[in-house]
Design a protein around this motif. Sequence first.
Motif, mmCIF file in Angstrom:
data_model
loop_
_atom_site.group_PDB
_atom_site.id
_atom_site.type_symbol
_atom_site.label_atom_id
_atom_site.label_comp_id
_atom_site.label_asym_id
_atom_site.label_seq_id
_atom_site.Cartn_x
_atom_site.Cartn_y
_atom_site.Cartn_z
ATOM 1 N N GLU A 359 0.831 -1.205 0.000
ATOM 2 C CA GLU A 359 0.000 0.000 0.000
ATOM 3 C C GLU A 359 0.867 1.257 0.000
ATOM 4 O O GLU A 359 0.585 2.228 -0.716
ATOM 5 N N LEU A 360 1.939 1.237 0.805
ATOM 6 C CA LEU A 360 2.830 2.397 0.871
ATOM 7 C C LEU A 360 3.512 2.648 -0.470
ATOM 8 O O LEU A 360 3.630 3.798 -0.920
ATOM 9 N N VAL A 361 3.957 1.573 -1.132
ATOM 10 C CA VAL A 361 4.600 1.728 -2.441
ATOM 11 C C VAL A 361 3.624 2.346 -3.441
ATOM 12 O O VAL A 361 3.978 3.253 -4.204
ATOM 13 N N ALA A 362 2.376 1.879 -3.418
ATOM 14 C CA ALA A 362 1.370 2.393 -4.351
ATOM 15 C C ALA A 362 1.113 3.877 -4.143
ATOM 16 O O ALA A 362 1.066 4.655 -5.103
ATOM 17 N N VAL A 363 0.950 4.288 -2.881
ATOM 18 C CA VAL A 363 0.646 5.709 -2.636
ATOM 19 C C VAL A 363 1.880 6.592 -2.870
ATOM 20 O O VAL A 363 1.734 7.759 -3.250
ATOM 21 N N ILE A 364 3.084 6.053 -2.662
ATOM 22 C CA ILE A 364 4.293 6.833 -2.935
ATOM 23 C C ILE A 364 4.393 7.134 -4.430
ATOM 24 O O ILE A 364 4.662 8.273 -4.840
ATOM 25 N N ILE A 365 4.171 6.117 -5.271
ATOM 26 C CA ILE A 365 4.235 6.320 -6.719
ATOM 27 C C ILE A 365 3.158 7.302 -7.170
ATOM 28 O O ILE A 365 3.404 8.219 -7.965
ATOM 29 N N ALA A 366 1.931 7.132 -6.644
ATOM 30 C CA ALA A 366 0.835 8.028 -7.023
ATOM 31 C C ALA A 366 1.112 9.452 -6.568
ATOM 32 O O ALA A 366 0.832 10.422 -7.283
ATOM 33 N N ASN A 367 1.664 9.610 -5.353
ATOM 34 C CA ASN A 367 1.989 10.946 -4.859
ATOM 35 C C ASN A 367 3.076 11.600 -5.703
ATOM 36 O O ASN A 367 3.070 12.822 -5.909
ATOM 37 N N ALA A 368 4.020 10.803 -6.173
ATOM 38 C CA ALA A 368 5.070 11.357 -7.022
ATOM 39 C C ALA A 368 4.483 11.918 -8.312
ATOM 40 O O ALA A 368 4.885 12.983 -8.785
ATOM 41 N N CYS A 369 3.514 11.208 -8.875
ATOM 42 C CA CYS A 369 2.853 11.704 -10.085
ATOM 43 C C CYS A 369 2.083 12.986 -9.798
ATOM 44 O O CYS A 369 2.076 13.919 -10.606
ATOM 45 N N ALA A 370 1.413 13.048 -8.635
ATOM 46 C CA ALA A 370 0.631 14.230 -8.282
ATOM 47 C C ALA A 370 1.509 15.429 -7.969
ATOM 48 O O ALA A 370 1.063 16.579 -8.085
ATOM 49 N N THR A 371 2.766 15.182 -7.571
ATOM 50 C CA THR A 371 3.667 16.279 -7.201
ATOM 51 C C THR A 371 3.905 17.222 -8.366
ATOM 52 O O THR A 371 3.901 18.451 -8.207
#
Length: 409
Positions: A359-371
């Motif tokens: 779950e943490l890996v998924a949200v980290i990747i998604a947050n990077a895209c949103a950044t």
Amino acid sequence: METTAVRTRLVEVVVPVYNEQRALRASITRLQTYLSGTFPYGFRITIADNASTDDTWRIATELAEELPHVRAVHLDEKGRGRALRRVWSISEADVVSYMDVDLSTDLDAFLPLVAPLLSGHSDLAIGTRLARSSRVERGPKREFISRSYNLLLRSVMGAGFSDAQCGFKAVRTEIAQALLPGVEDEQWFFDTELLLLAERHGLRIHEVPVDWVDDPDSRVDILRTALDDLRGLARVARKTLSGAARIPMPARVEQAELPKGMARQLPRFAIVGVFSTLAYLVLFSMLRQAISPQAANAIALLVTAVANTAANRRFTFGVKGPDGAVRHQLEGLIAFLVGLTLTSGSLALLPDGVSHGAELVAVIIANACATFVRFMLLRVWVFNPKRRTSRRSSRTPPSSPSRTWTSRR
């Protein structure tokens, strides 16, 4: 009939190998036969042995003796990037290139790959497996990792190329030799770093859709490679923000420049982003113990989004005082909604029962895209200085009636 004018151009094809005794002879023989029969330019195949411990080096030297246009180079240390650097840096060819020893990419794409470089149209060329016209056969795991990695490059690093990892690339030799001193990685991240550096200097990157079949015997450690790539991205980002990534280029190459003010804003935004991401991960992990991942994600993201907007308002974009603070927060919530959509979507795509780490890996990747989206929204809309100037001008009190009347007289 072959023309002498065409044959005088030379393309060097490097095939990096490590413990490839099983596939080496068949692949090099096939490649040499194909190029001899169909390739209209002069060519040289260089087998770059990366400190193999099996019979790879013996087979490579035998092939160099048996086949025309084939030579072998031995390195005492492993590393695909190290092998390419060694051969490319001393090559006298017009174009240097490389391909994987398994020849996963259809060789019919090789001429379209190098032709724009020989004509002077482009500076680098890459095969892409992510174009609509590409035909690719590989498992869902590799497909997901590849697309996620390239999405990360485009959203966080602003990369314009589509497939950094395809083992099918070519570079004009003078460009390669100018870029190599600025490339630090010696392993699998070498390709990505080279392309990011080239794009940073305004070089032209040509993409060729390829047909590609996954090698089931591939021995690449996917997890280790992914972690090395993430560390490499962080290092390249630091160098870019500090200006250390600038290197001398051939005079005719036009250097790309950051828009006005962005060189100062990017490092400050990155610092705020690091602290925001850490705070988000801590909040998400704590809330996840009591509530669902979607609810934990929404709350953690909302809290850190408010703090992130306030910090960027003051620290990154230099807006002081309370004037407009509420409006900035309301507009900053648009960026929050983008992040919420991406992170919620990534969590929804995970299968039931996955670990907290997944779950943490998924949200980290998604947050990077949103950044990337957040930065552009804040820069061009929320804290746009022209917008602030126009709002101040609209609040400027009009001249006194007597002065206005006098001016009309």
